[in-house]
Write an enzyme that holds these catalytic residues in place. Structure first.
Site, PDB file in Angstrom:
ATOM      1  N   LYS A 180       0.831  -1.206   0.000  1.00  0.00           N
ATOM      2  CA  LYS A 180       0.000   0.000   0.000  1.00  0.00           C
ATOM      3  C   LYS A 180       0.867   1.258   0.000  1.00  0.00           C
ATOM      4  O   LYS A 180       0.553   2.249  -0.681  1.00  0.00           O
ATOM      5  CB  LYS A 180      -0.922   0.005   1.216  1.00  0.00           C
ATOM      6  CG  LYS A 180      -2.029  -1.037   1.184  1.00  0.00           C
ATOM      7  CD  LYS A 180      -3.132  -0.634   0.221  1.00  0.00           C
ATOM      8  CE  LYS A 180      -4.299  -1.588   0.310  1.00  0.00           C
ATOM      9  NZ  LYS A 180      -5.402  -1.216  -0.610  1.00  0.00           N
ATOM     10  N   LYS A 222      -7.547 -13.582 -11.152  1.00  0.00           N
ATOM     11  CA  LYS A 222      -8.474 -13.318 -10.070  1.00  0.00           C
ATOM     12  C   LYS A 222      -9.364 -12.134 -10.394  1.00  0.00           C
ATOM     13  O   LYS A 222      -8.904 -11.120 -10.910  1.00  0.00           O
ATOM     14  CB  LYS A 222      -7.710 -13.043  -8.771  1.00  0.00           C
ATOM     15  CG  LYS A 222      -8.603 -12.854  -7.555  1.00  0.00           C
ATOM     16  CD  LYS A 222      -7.771 -12.619  -6.299  1.00  0.00           C
ATOM     17  CE  LYS A 222      -8.650 -12.408  -5.082  1.00  0.00           C
ATOM     18  NZ  LYS A 222      -7.859 -12.151  -3.859  1.00  0.00           N
ATOM     19  N   LYS A 227     -12.025  -5.698  -7.889  1.00  0.00           N
ATOM     20  CA  LYS A 227     -12.498  -4.350  -8.225  1.00  0.00           C
ATOM     21  C   LYS A 227     -11.386  -3.496  -8.831  1.00  0.00           C
ATOM     22  O   LYS A 227     -11.600  -2.778  -9.801  1.00  0.00           O
ATOM     23  CB  LYS A 227     -13.041  -3.662  -6.969  1.00  0.00           C
ATOM     24  CG  LYS A 227     -14.272  -4.296  -6.358  1.00  0.00           C
ATOM     25  CD  LYS A 227     -14.768  -3.475  -5.177  1.00  0.00           C
ATOM     26  CE  LYS A 227     -15.933  -4.150  -4.475  1.00  0.00           C
ATOM     27  NZ  LYS A 227     -15.508  -5.334  -3.705  1.00  0.00           N
TER      28      LYS A 227
END
Length: 327
Positions: A111, A194, A197
């Site tokens: 992140k 996979k 979103k």
């Protein structure tokens, strides 16, 4: 019964990957375990979205959970921010975690790389908040995917360290719960491994038939087999995975034979997949719309879940205060 806790961040609509990868299993688990499910809106603040968006997304996820078959009378569903006791436990756990430990967590490093201008303290201590979500209910199991395994190890470390520092056996070490030896992974429509979103390769549970069909017909394929009984490349195996999910065994075998004798027509296969996925999604979509149209009902369900969750968390926090020495 053993306690099970699981949460999901409100980052938009649920898709087929969420449904087949976890939510269907939640529906089965609620009859076998003491389950509690929550919508992790505080976790969403690590990326600084607008509060009104978070709240609306939480309501969306709640309606979708219900439409998929979760029964709030049996397995309470609550919104994370409705249980302030979580934050007190989060504070206590953070006092026993070290900077180096948190900086080594893979999800934090990823992140931080993706959002270098927003490496905030909440992002760093995300695993500790997740530990508080779990330990406040003294859960035995947590359904997780591969990407959460390291965060689960942090939760176990928090439990062990608290018990060791204060000389108690208060917190159980929560264990990863896997739905099967090989969890079903729903592929993306772009040929990737996979559905997700962030990859923009999803079929959502709210999608109408026209949208689903359009997405499936755009799914990535190749030029077709050139030798009988040849191995399927990943992009084609992905299509067959959709057939395993939504089509009959007879349909799957028919197209598998077409692949093996090199007579397969991808257009026909995609039309069949689209029709079968539409049939799978349609009843869920109808229930989502029904629940979404009744805000008062959603509020009552969330309030009931918060009441149950707060009672559980408050009992834990009260005991934690006593153990630490706060009067």
């Amino acid at each position: 019964m053993d306690k099970v806790v699981s949460g999901i961040r409100p980052t938009g609509n649920l898709h087929l990957g969420n449904y087949f990868g976890a939510v269907k299993s939640f529906v089965q688990m609620q009859t076998q375990y003491d389950c509690m499910f929550f919508i992790a809106d505080w976790h969403s603040l690590t990326t600084h979205p607008k509060p009104e968006d978070i709240r609306q997304s939480a309501r969306t996820i709640l309606a979708e959970y219900l439409a998929c078959g979760l029964e709030p009378e049996r397995a309470p569903i609550y919104i994370q921010s409705d249980v302030p006791e979580t934050l007190e436990l989060y504070l206590y756990l953070n006092m026993n975690m070290y900077l180096g430990e948190l900086e080594r967590v893979t999800t934090f490093k990823e992140k931080a790389r993706k959002q270098p201008d927003n490496v905030n303290a909440g992002l760093l201590t995300y695993p500790t908040l997740m530990a508080a979500d779990i330990l406040q209910h003294r859960a035995a199991y947590v359904p997780v995917g591969k990407d959460q395994e390291q965060n689960m190890e942090v939760a176990r470390k928090c439990a062990r360290r608290f018990n060791h520092i204060y000389g108690v056996e208060f917190f159980p070490e929560p264990q990863n719960f896997y739905f099967s030896e090989k969890a079903l992974k729903v592929p993306g429509l772009d040929g990737s491994g996979k559905m997700g979103k962030s990859e923009g390769n999803c079929i959502y549970l709210r999608d109408d038939d026209k949208t689903i069909t359009k997405k499936v017909m755009r799914a990535v394929t190749d030029s077709g087999p050139t030798e009988p009984n040849s191995p399927k490349p990943e992009v084609i195996e992905n299509l067959f995975t959709f057939m395993r999910i939504a089509s009959t065994d007879e349909t799957y075998r028919y197209f598998d034979e077409k692949w093996n004798d090199c007579s397969i027509r991808y257009g026909d296969m995609k039309k069949q997949i689209a029709a079968d996925l539409c049939a799978t999604v349609a009843p869920i979509r109808e229930r989502i719309l029904e629940y979404s149209s009744d805000s008062a009902r959603l509020d009552r369900i969330a309030a009931h879940g918060a009441e149950v969750a707060r009672a559980s968390a408050a009992a834990t926090v009260q005991e934690v205060r006593h153990i630490i020495g706060f009067k």
